[in-house]
Design a protein around this motif. Structure first.
Motif, PDB file in Angstrom:
ATOM      1  N   GLU A   7       0.902  -1.136   0.116  1.00  9.50           N
ATOM      2  CA  GLU A   7      -0.069   0.148  -0.067  1.00  9.50           C
ATOM      3  C   GLU A   7       0.825   1.084   0.056  1.00  9.50           C
ATOM      4  OE1 GLU A   7      -2.601  -0.455   3.334  1.00  9.50           O
ATOM      5  OE2 GLU A   7      -3.797  -1.923   2.237  1.00  9.50           O
ATOM      6  N   ASN A   8       1.928   1.329   0.433  1.00 12.08           N
ATOM      7  CA  ASN A   8       2.779   2.472   0.571  1.00 12.08           C
ATOM      8  C   ASN A   8       3.262   2.741  -1.059  1.00 12.08           C
ATOM      9  OD1 ASN A   8       2.778   2.476   3.202  1.00 12.08           O
ATOM     10  ND2 ASN A   8       4.393   1.016   3.304  1.00 12.08           N
ATOM     11  N   THR A   9       3.470   2.057  -1.870  1.00  7.81           N
ATOM     12  CA  THR A   9       3.997   2.242  -3.041  1.00  7.81           C
ATOM     13  C   THR A   9       3.455   1.980  -4.381  1.00  7.81           C
ATOM     14  OG1 THR A   9       5.293   0.297  -3.244  1.00  7.81           O
ATOM     15  CG2 THR A   9       6.457   2.153  -2.161  1.00  7.81           C
ATOM     16  N   GLY A  10       2.364   1.129  -3.955  1.00  8.08           N
ATOM     17  CA  GLY A  10       1.613   0.621  -5.207  1.00  8.08           C
ATOM     18  C   GLY A  10       2.099  -0.690  -5.901  1.00  8.08           C
ATOM     19  N   PHE A  11       3.453  -1.170  -5.389  1.00 11.97           N
ATOM     20  CA  PHE A  11       4.132  -2.186  -6.139  1.00 11.97           C
ATOM     21  C   PHE A  11       3.263  -3.513  -5.400  1.00 11.97           C
ATOM     22  CE2 PHE A  11       7.803   0.439  -6.024  1.00 11.97           C
ATOM     23  CZ  PHE A  11       7.962   0.673  -7.452  1.00 11.97           C
ATOM     24  N   GLN A  61      10.953   6.314  -8.626  1.00  5.15           N
ATOM     25  CA  GLN A  61       9.753   6.231  -8.029  1.00  5.15           C
ATOM     26  C   GLN A  61       9.518   6.419  -6.692  1.00  5.15           C
ATOM     27  OE1 GLN A  61       7.841   3.704  -5.791  1.00  5.15           O
ATOM     28  NE2 GLN A  61       5.780   4.338  -6.835  1.00  5.15           N
ATOM     29  N   SER A  62      10.410   5.839  -5.578  1.00  5.82           N
ATOM     30  CA  SER A  62      10.347   6.203  -4.354  1.00  5.82           C
ATOM     31  C   SER A  62      10.393   7.717  -4.070  1.00  5.82           C
ATOM     32  CB  SER A  62      11.552   5.490  -3.387  1.00  5.82           C
ATOM     33  OG  SER A  62      11.485   5.675  -2.216  1.00  5.82           O
ATOM     34  N   MET A  63      11.557   8.265  -5.051  1.00  2.00           N
ATOM     35  CA  MET A  63      11.857   9.729  -4.712  1.00  2.00           C
ATOM     36  C   MET A  63      10.630  10.715  -4.874  1.00  2.00           C
ATOM     37  SD  MET A  63      15.629  10.012  -6.077  1.00  2.00           S
ATOM     38  CE  MET A  63      15.611  12.007  -5.845  1.00  2.00           C
ATOM     39  N   ALA A  64       9.764  10.148  -6.052  1.00  2.09           N
ATOM     40  CA  ALA A  64       8.465  10.678  -6.382  1.00  2.09           C
ATOM     41  C   ALA A  64       7.490  10.513  -5.222  1.00  2.09           C
ATOM     42  CB  ALA A  64       8.168  10.405  -7.570  1.00  2.09           C
ATOM     43  N   HIS A  65       7.354   9.400  -4.683  1.00  2.08           N
ATOM     44  CA  HIS A  65       6.394   8.986  -3.653  1.00  2.08           C
ATOM     45  C   HIS A  65       6.647   9.484  -2.469  1.00  2.08           C
ATOM     46  CE1 HIS A  65       3.560   6.306  -2.105  1.00  2.08           C
ATOM     47  NE2 HIS A  65       4.084   6.198  -0.829  1.00  2.08           N
ATOM     48  N   GLN A  66       7.760  10.114  -2.075  1.00  4.97           N
ATOM     49  CA  GLN A  66       8.026  10.770  -0.940  1.00  4.97           C
ATOM     50  C   GLN A  66       7.891  12.309  -1.145  1.00  4.97           C
ATOM     51  OE1 GLN A  66      11.810   7.691   0.042  1.00  4.97           O
ATOM     52  NE2 GLN A  66      12.040   9.848   0.667  1.00  4.97           N
ATOM     53  N   GLY A  67       7.642  12.484  -2.148  1.00  2.00           N
ATOM     54  CA  GLY A  67       7.547  14.150  -2.829  1.00  2.00           C
ATOM     55  C   GLY A  67       8.804  14.863  -2.898  1.00  2.00           C
ATOM     56  N   ILE A 127      10.404  14.586  -5.841  1.00  2.00           N
ATOM     57  CA  ILE A 127      10.349  15.042  -7.540  1.00  2.00           C
ATOM     58  C   ILE A 127       8.778  14.906  -7.512  1.00  2.00           C
ATOM     59  CG2 ILE A 127      12.682  14.484  -7.927  1.00  2.00           C
ATOM     60  CD1 ILE A 127      11.668  11.691  -9.078  1.00  2.00           C
ATOM     61  N   SER A 128       8.633  15.109  -8.917  1.00  2.00           N
ATOM     62  CA  SER A 128       7.315  15.263  -9.415  1.00  2.00           C
ATOM     63  C   SER A 128       6.333  13.928  -9.080  1.00  2.00           C
ATOM     64  CB  SER A 128       7.110  15.449 -10.662  1.00  2.00           C
ATOM     65  OG  SER A 128       5.922  15.321 -11.398  1.00  2.00           O
ATOM     66  N   GLY A 129       5.161  13.838  -8.783  1.00  2.00           N
ATOM     67  CA  GLY A 129       4.381  12.871  -8.330  1.00  2.00           C
ATOM     68  C   GLY A 129       3.939  12.095  -9.322  1.00  2.00           C
ATOM     69  N   VAL A 130       4.010  12.526 -10.587  1.00  2.00           N
ATOM     70  CA  VAL A 130       3.754  11.865 -12.078  1.00  2.00           C
ATOM     71  C   VAL A 130       4.703  10.437 -11.763  1.00  2.00           C
ATOM     72  CG1 VAL A 130       3.766  11.846 -14.539  1.00  2.00           C
ATOM     73  CG2 VAL A 130       3.130  14.026 -13.153  1.00  2.00           C
ATOM     74  N   ARG A 184       4.240  -2.301 -12.027  1.00  2.00           N
ATOM     75  CA  ARG A 184       5.560  -1.703 -12.715  1.00  2.00           C
ATOM     76  C   ARG A 184       5.587  -0.366 -12.600  1.00  2.00           C
ATOM     77  NH1 ARG A 184       4.789  -5.321 -18.049  1.00  2.00           N
ATOM     78  NH2 ARG A 184       2.707  -4.187 -17.688  1.00  2.00           N
ATOM     79  N   PRO A 185       6.532   0.434 -12.379  1.00  2.00           N
ATOM     80  CA  PRO A 185       6.406   1.855 -12.481  1.00  2.00           C
ATOM     81  C   PRO A 185       7.026   2.438 -13.685  1.00  2.00           C
ATOM     82  CG  PRO A 185       8.527   1.143 -11.582  1.00  2.00           C
ATOM     83  CD  PRO A 185       7.998  -0.146 -11.661  1.00  2.00           C
ATOM     84  N   ARG A 186       5.895   2.588 -14.703  1.00  2.00           N
ATOM     85  CA  ARG A 186       6.263   2.744 -16.163  1.00  2.00           C
ATOM     86  C   ARG A 186       7.026   4.072 -16.306  1.00  2.00           C
ATOM     87  NH1 ARG A 186       1.719  -0.024 -20.139  1.00  2.00           N
ATOM     88  NH2 ARG A 186       2.296  -2.119 -19.435  1.00  2.00           N
ATOM     89  N   VAL A 187       6.582   5.178 -15.526  1.00  2.00           N
ATOM     90  CA  VAL A 187       7.235   6.195 -15.740  1.00  2.00           C
ATOM     91  C   VAL A 187       8.545   6.481 -15.413  1.00  2.00           C
ATOM     92  CG1 VAL A 187       6.970   8.833 -15.265  1.00  2.00           C
ATOM     93  CG2 VAL A 187       4.854   7.356 -15.492  1.00  2.00           C
ATOM     94  N   SER A 188       9.003   5.985 -14.376  1.00  2.00           N
ATOM     95  CA  SER A 188      10.429   5.834 -13.849  1.00  2.00           C
ATOM     96  C   SER A 188      11.158   4.964 -14.747  1.00  2.00           C
ATOM     97  CB  SER A 188      10.467   5.451 -12.407  1.00  2.00           C
ATOM     98  OG  SER A 188      10.086   4.051 -12.127  1.00  2.00           O
TER      99      SER A 188
END
Length: 545
Positions: free
Chosen positions: A33-37, A346-352, A354-357, A366-370
């Protein structure tokens, strides 16, 4: 729980028992639940990957460069020092990893317990470092293929083929990646064991053209070539070869049973590293002269020291088999690097940070954007190989990657002290819980990491000013050895100035979010494990199926 003596149980840190936990070792896919993985990696996969995952071109090929520049003595001592850091970093980070098993691992911990600026610097540098590893593995792939192709095909073809293979792996579900790493790890372990047996036989003159070796490569000043420069360079190259071994921590964020999985890793990885790497470099140092023209970076056709040693003895067929395995090893390391780099971003974005996208994860976990952003940088760094001599490009990529590794060890050590300060300030009973585990002989591991990292920074600066083969400082070598350090420091300062971040207060840091409790099913399994005879516990550590 001090009375627990088994290392497998000692390596399992537990948060307070939560009987409502939904984690189940028998499920195939569990949402994190924390990351969506999705939790798709089994304890057995992580156990095997922790044994053979980091074995790759750094050992199979790059050790030739270490031997050429430092001699067998510096080669061995460099690896020995870095092996001690592997133990220290796993001891230091694992008590946080098991309690907070996130795919961001040390990035999340640095943000949570120290400062967002430090978290950003560590994450950004490691993202670039792991992406550089992918590009360097592409270079190795081309080197190995040319063992047969003899440069009859343009290098761009091999680089493109390598990148396509990586993209195919990550276009499939995570379970495919997990099994790919699992089977390649078993293959690498088997080949290393074969080489060790053959290598010992070669020392005594085995092979149609074999000769007895009497330590001649350690004589006449060959043991420690180029003095401290050779030793310092061997240290930095050993860091690249061994890697930072936080890979298991990232896997823990997507594993079905992080406590069980990391338990194996914390105990086994230092043993694996010390045994496989040190025995291998000793054999290489005895069997091969540092002046051999086929070592990486020399004048001949670059080849693996493993292959060179067997070819010298006139043994047919085995060198080709080893090269095939090395191709799988290179692909596996590159795939790991893709995995880690994308999870870092992806983790950097999840923590805010970098961009949340970039934090978006698809339905298959799968973190497709990252992955897309990482792929873009990977393509650029890989094709840079075509702009100059392969060895020169590799040296730059190697320094960026190795610097990123040991600077993150520095961050992990600092984070450990802040984590302990938070537990003390809030009177948190983490280490008093059932099956609780603490970092061994704390605070020695983080202190040792800080000491070694300062030494590595000193080695980088010394080689930047006085590189091998030159006594005159140049900007070229300065940036080759210092670029990674400068990047990390400047990114941390810039982030702190722009966003005006503050040090976390140990009295108020979050010790609950993402904290994973131990379910009753896991407790029962651990209780049953304790009842097993010692021989069965041992088998559970060494079995690969």
């Amino acid at each position: 729980m001090s009375e627990v003596k088994d290392p497998k149980l000692d390596a399992i840190a537990i948060s307070p028992v939560d009987t409502s936990s939904e984690d189940n070792l028998g499920e195939t896919t569990i949402l994190n639940e924390n990351t969506g993985f999705h939790r798709t990696f089994t304890p057995r996969q992580i156990h095997v990957i922790s044994l053979g995952g980091q074995i790759g071109a750094g050992l199979f090929i790059a050790t030739g460069s270490n031997l050429r520049d430092g001699g067998p003595g510096s080669l061995f001592l460099g690896f020995a020092v870095v092996c001690s850091c592997v133990w220290a970093v796993l001891q230091t980070v694992s008590e946080m990893t098991i309690s907070f098993p996130t795919s961001g691992n040390f990035i999340d911990y640095a943000d949570r317990f120290v400062d967002p600026a430090m978290s950003f610097a560590a994450g950004f540098s490691m993202w670039i470092g792991w992406t550089a590893i992918i590009a360097s593995e592409a270079t190795f792939f081309s080197v190995i293929i040319n063992y047969w192709a003899k440069e009859s095909v343009h290098e761009a073809v091999w680089l493109t083929l390598f990148l396509v293979l990586m993209f195919v792996i990550f276009s499939l579900p995570n379970v495919v990646f997990g099994w790919f790493e699992y089977f390649t790890s078993i293959l690498k372990i088997m080949v290393l064991l074969i080489f060790m047996i053959v290598g010992i036989a070669l020392i005594f003159g085995a092979g149609p053209e074999g000769t007895m070796h009497h330590g001649e490569t350690w004589q006449d000043g060959q043991a420690f070539l180029n003095g401290f420069k050779g030793f310092g360079n061997s240290i930095l190259m050993a860091i690249l070869a061994i890697g930072d071994n936080t890979f298991t921590g990232f896997l823990a964020g997507e594993s079905k049973s992080p406590r069980f999985s990391v338990a194996h890793a914390v105990f086994l990885i230092p043993i694996r590293v010390s045994f496989f790497y040190l025995v291998s470099v000793v054999l290489i140092g005895i069997l091969i002269s540092p002046y051999n023209v086929n070592l990486l970076g020399s004048s001949g056709v670059a080849a693996s020291p493993f292959v060179i040693a067997i070819e010298q003895a006139g043994i047919k067929g085995l060198p080709d088999f080893l090269n095939v395995v090395i191709i799988f090893a290179v692909a596996a390391i590159a795939a790991e690097s893709f995995f880690i780099a994308s999870r870092i971003l992806q983790s950097m974005a999840h923590q805010g940070l970098i961009s949340g996208v970039v934090a978006k994860v698809d339905s298959r976990g799968r973190p497709r954007v990252s992955l897309a952003i990482t792929s873009f940088l990977c393509i650029i760094l890989t094709y840079i190989n075509l702009s100059g001599e392969g060895t020169t490009v590799f040296n730059w990529l190697a320094q960026i990657a190795s610097t990123g590794f040991f600077m993150v060890w520095f961050v992990i050590a600092i984070t450990s002290f802040r984590f302990r300060a938070a537990l003390k300030a809030q009177n948190d009973p983490l280490f008093a819980q059932l099956y609780a585990w603490e970092c061994s002989i704390w605070p020695f591991p983080p202190i040792w990491l800080l000491t070694c990292c300062c030494f590595y920074i000193g080695c980088s600066l010394y080689l930047a000013l006085y590189p091998i083969g030159s006594d005159t400082p140049t900007l070229y070598y300065f940036f080759q050895y210092m670029f990674g350090i400068i990047l990390i420091v400047l990114s941390a300062i810039a982030y702190k100035v722009i966003f005006r971040t503050k040090l976390r207060d140990p009295r108020t840091v979050d010790l609950q979010t993402g904290r994973r409790s131990l379910g009753m099913d896991e407790i029962q399994e651990l209780d049953e494990y304790r009842k097993m005879p010692r021989w069965r516990r041992f088998v559970s550590f060494v079995q690969l199926w």
